[in-house]
Design a protein around this motif. Structure first.
Motif, PDB file in Angstrom:
ATOM      1  N   ILE A  31      15.049  13.404   2.190  1.00 20.52           N
ATOM      2  CA  ILE A  31      15.270  14.737   2.729  1.00 20.52           C
ATOM      3  C   ILE A  31      15.248  15.714   1.558  1.00 20.52           C
ATOM      4  O   ILE A  31      15.984  15.538   0.586  1.00 20.52           O
ATOM      5  CB  ILE A  31      16.629  14.835   3.467  1.00 20.52           C
ATOM      6  N   VAL A  32      14.388  16.732   1.645  1.00 15.53           N
ATOM      7  CA  VAL A  32      14.204  17.626   0.489  1.00 15.53           C
ATOM      8  C   VAL A  32      14.664  19.052   0.749  1.00 15.53           C
ATOM      9  O   VAL A  32      14.555  19.907  -0.131  1.00 15.53           O
ATOM     10  CB  VAL A  32      12.733  17.629   0.029  1.00 15.53           C
ATOM     11  N   GLY A  33      15.173  19.328   1.940  1.00 17.06           N
ATOM     12  CA  GLY A  33      15.624  20.679   2.192  1.00 17.06           C
ATOM     13  C   GLY A  33      15.957  20.918   3.648  1.00 17.06           C
ATOM     14  O   GLY A  33      16.005  19.994   4.464  1.00 17.06           O
ATOM     15  N   ALA A  34      16.195  22.188   3.978  1.00 15.48           N
ATOM     16  CA  ALA A  34      16.462  22.607   5.348  1.00 15.48           C
ATOM     17  C   ALA A  34      15.764  23.944   5.575  1.00 15.48           C
ATOM     18  O   ALA A  34      15.430  24.661   4.622  1.00 15.48           O
ATOM     19  CB  ALA A  34      17.962  22.740   5.589  1.00 15.48           C
ATOM     20  N   LYS A  35      15.532  24.274   6.845  1.00 13.45           N
ATOM     21  CA  LYS A  35      14.872  25.542   7.148  1.00 13.45           C
ATOM     22  C   LYS A  35      15.284  26.036   8.517  1.00 13.45           C
ATOM     23  O   LYS A  35      15.725  25.266   9.379  1.00 13.45           O
ATOM     24  CB  LYS A  35      13.344  25.364   7.109  1.00 13.45           C
ATOM     25  N   THR A  36      15.126  27.335   8.715  1.00 10.47           N
ATOM     26  CA  THR A  36      15.393  27.947  10.013  1.00 10.47           C
ATOM     27  C   THR A  36      14.162  27.764  10.891  1.00 10.47           C
ATOM     28  O   THR A  36      13.029  27.966  10.438  1.00 10.47           O
ATOM     29  CB  THR A  36      15.689  29.445   9.846  1.00 10.47           C
ATOM     30  N   ILE A  37      14.368  27.383  12.137  1.00 10.55           N
ATOM     31  CA  ILE A  37      13.223  27.124  13.017  1.00 10.55           C
ATOM     32  C   ILE A  37      13.176  28.065  14.218  1.00 10.55           C
ATOM     33  O   ILE A  37      12.199  28.060  14.955  1.00 10.55           O
ATOM     34  CB  ILE A  37      13.221  25.663  13.511  1.00 10.55           C
ATOM     35  N   ASN A  52       0.825  -1.209   0.000  1.00  3.40           N
ATOM     36  CA  ASN A  52       0.000   0.000   0.000  1.00  3.40           C
ATOM     37  C   ASN A  52       0.860   1.260   0.000  1.00  3.40           C
ATOM     38  O   ASN A  52       0.579   2.237  -0.711  1.00  3.40           O
ATOM     39  CB  ASN A  52      -0.922  -0.010   1.214  1.00  3.40           C
ATOM     40  N   HIS A  53       1.930   1.244   0.782  1.00  2.80           N
ATOM     41  CA  HIS A  53       2.829   2.399   0.823  1.00  2.80           C
ATOM     42  C   HIS A  53       3.544   2.596  -0.514  1.00  2.80           C
ATOM     43  O   HIS A  53       3.717   3.733  -0.971  1.00  2.80           O
ATOM     44  CB  HIS A  53       3.860   2.232   1.938  1.00  2.80           C
ATOM     45  N   VAL A  54       3.979   1.502  -1.132  1.00  2.00           N
ATOM     46  CA  VAL A  54       4.658   1.605  -2.428  1.00  2.00           C
ATOM     47  C   VAL A  54       3.709   2.210  -3.469  1.00  2.00           C
ATOM     48  O   VAL A  54       4.078   3.124  -4.213  1.00  2.00           O
ATOM     49  CB  VAL A  54       5.173   0.227  -2.895  1.00  2.00           C
ATOM     50  N   ALA A  55       2.473   1.715  -3.494  1.00  2.00           N
ATOM     51  CA  ALA A  55       1.485   2.253  -4.441  1.00  2.00           C
ATOM     52  C   ALA A  55       1.179   3.709  -4.119  1.00  2.00           C
ATOM     53  O   ALA A  55       1.020   4.539  -5.032  1.00  2.00           O
ATOM     54  CB  ALA A  55       0.210   1.418  -4.388  1.00  2.00           C
ATOM     55  N   GLY A  56       1.111   4.038  -2.836  1.00  2.00           N
ATOM     56  CA  GLY A  56       0.821   5.411  -2.431  1.00  2.00           C
ATOM     57  C   GLY A  56       1.923   6.376  -2.817  1.00  2.00           C
ATOM     58  O   GLY A  56       1.654   7.499  -3.254  1.00  2.00           O
ATOM     59  N   GLY A  59       5.942  12.757   1.063  1.00  2.00           N
ATOM     60  CA  GLY A  59       5.491  11.635   0.241  1.00  2.00           C
ATOM     61  C   GLY A  59       6.080  10.300   0.623  1.00  2.00           C
ATOM     62  O   GLY A  59       5.572   9.253   0.197  1.00  2.00           O
ATOM     63  N   ILE A  60       7.159  10.295   1.423  1.00  2.00           N
ATOM     64  CA  ILE A  60       7.808   9.021   1.758  1.00  2.00           C
ATOM     65  C   ILE A  60       7.113   8.360   2.950  1.00  2.00           C
ATOM     66  O   ILE A  60       6.344   8.985   3.683  1.00  2.00           O
ATOM     67  CB  ILE A  60       9.322   9.197   2.038  1.00  2.00           C
ATOM     68  N   GLN A  61       7.397   7.080   3.144  1.00  2.00           N
ATOM     69  CA  GLN A  61       6.854   6.327   4.270  1.00  2.00           C
ATOM     70  C   GLN A  61       7.958   5.471   4.877  1.00  2.00           C
ATOM     71  O   GLN A  61       8.872   5.036   4.166  1.00  2.00           O
ATOM     72  CB  GLN A  61       5.706   5.415   3.820  1.00  2.00           C
ATOM     73  N   PHE A  62       7.859   5.215   6.161  1.00  2.00           N
ATOM     74  CA  PHE A  62       8.752   4.262   6.807  1.00  2.00           C
ATOM     75  C   PHE A  62       8.021   3.660   8.002  1.00  2.00           C
ATOM     76  O   PHE A  62       7.178   4.314   8.616  1.00  2.00           O
ATOM     77  CB  PHE A  62      10.083   4.919   7.241  1.00  2.00           C
ATOM     78  N   PHE A  63       8.313   2.401   8.287  1.00  2.00           N
ATOM     79  CA  PHE A  63       7.659   1.746   9.413  1.00  2.00           C
ATOM     80  C   PHE A  63       8.455   0.533   9.873  1.00  2.00           C
ATOM     81  O   PHE A  63       9.295   0.013   9.150  1.00  2.00           O
ATOM     82  CB  PHE A  63       6.224   1.336   9.051  1.00  2.00           C
ATOM     83  N   LEU A  90      11.809   1.484   4.498  1.00  2.39           N
ATOM     84  CA  LEU A  90      11.739   2.846   3.976  1.00  2.39           C
ATOM     85  C   LEU A  90      11.173   2.762   2.567  1.00  2.39           C
ATOM     86  O   LEU A  90      11.673   2.006   1.733  1.00  2.39           O
ATOM     87  CB  LEU A  90      13.130   3.489   3.941  1.00  2.39           C
ATOM     88  N   VAL A  91      10.126   3.533   2.309  1.00  2.83           N
ATOM     89  CA  VAL A  91       9.478   3.528   0.993  1.00  2.83           C
ATOM     90  C   VAL A  91       9.637   4.915   0.372  1.00  2.83           C
ATOM     91  O   VAL A  91       9.219   5.918   0.955  1.00  2.83           O
ATOM     92  CB  VAL A  91       7.989   3.166   1.104  1.00  2.83           C
TER      93      VAL A  91
END
Length: 249
Positions: A242-248, A106-110, A141-145, A185-186
């Motif tokens: 990982i798609v980026g970084a930001k100031t928090i 399901n995760h792969v299809a998602g 968009g990624i999944q892991f479990f 990790l998907v």
């Protein structure tokens, strides 16, 4: 029979609640809808089908269809709860890892259907000397479990027409015998969903990133001097995890 009673009786027949058809051609319609339900689940859960074989999978799919029923007009949405439902089905006594395999399917299809986020290279300029003031951005968009079973090896093996001849099958068999599981990790490579085994440490790291904890909290103040972190981050960026970084702060 009024229209309301007719509709109620037809739906009961359609979902297997009664064997008495409303009209002579009702069985044709029911068989057609059942066939669509089976095909929809086959497309979303190919590993489950490969594990069970066509006949047992069809039986399982029809049990699900009759229990859950189709709630929307889109067959693409049908089966979203299939992996959780399997836990309560008698087949789990025979194939206890089937629910987790279905979850991976399901995760792969998602992931293949999701709006996969692009890597923002420029955003990594937010990583400065104060690592407590910035965080990494996890692709939504990624999944892991975590799984108690070797789900990735099972998934890999059943991409082959002869699963038992694969190294992945042998590995899965050994791990099941020892009671060992895998963390999955998907992610997506191009438009294709991919699954791979990751360590427990990686799961904890990705969970922390998802919770928007700072780089200093997750990895430590001196992490930028660690070559292992550099390789890890490059790998995760290459996979679009990982798609980026930001100031928090």
């Amino acid at each position: 029979m009024n229209l309301s009673d007719y509709q109620a009786h037809f739906l009961e027949f359609l979902f297997g609640g009664t064997s008495t058809p409303v009209q002579p051609n009702s069985e044709v319609y029911r068989f057609g809808v059942e066939a669509k339900a089976v095909r929809a689940l086959e497309q979303g859960y190919p590993t489950v089908r490969a594990l069970l074989g066509p006949a047992d999978f069809e039986g399982l799919a029809l049990d699900y269809f009759r229990m859950i029923r189709k709630q929307s007009g889109d067959w693409g949405d049908f089966g979203w709860g299939f992996s959780s439902w399997i836990i309560s089905h008698r087949i789990s006594d025979r194939v206890p890892y089937l629910s987790d395999v279905a979850r991976l399917d399901n995760h792969v299809a998602g992931v293949e259907r999701s709006q996969y986020e692009e890597v923002s290279v420029a955003s990594f300029n937010a990583i400065g000397e104060d690592l407590a003031s910035c965080s990494l951005i996890l692709n939504k968009g990624i999944q892991f479990f975590r799984s108690m079973y070797p789900v990735v090896s099972i998934w890999e093996a059943h991409k082959s027409e002869t699963p038992k001849d694969t190294l992945s099958f042998a590995q899965a068999k050994r791990m099941i015998a020892k009671g060992l599981g895998q963390n999955a990790l998907v992610y997506r490579a191009g438009w294709k969903g991919m699954a791979e085994v990751i360590t427990e440490r990686d799961v904890l790291l990705l969970e922390a990133v998802r919770n928007q904890r700072s780089i200093a909290e997750v990895f430590g103040e001196d992490v930028l001097k660690d070559s292992n972190f550099t390789y890890w981050l490059q790998d995760m960026i290459a996979k679009g995890v990982i798609v980026g970084a930001k100031t928090i702060h």
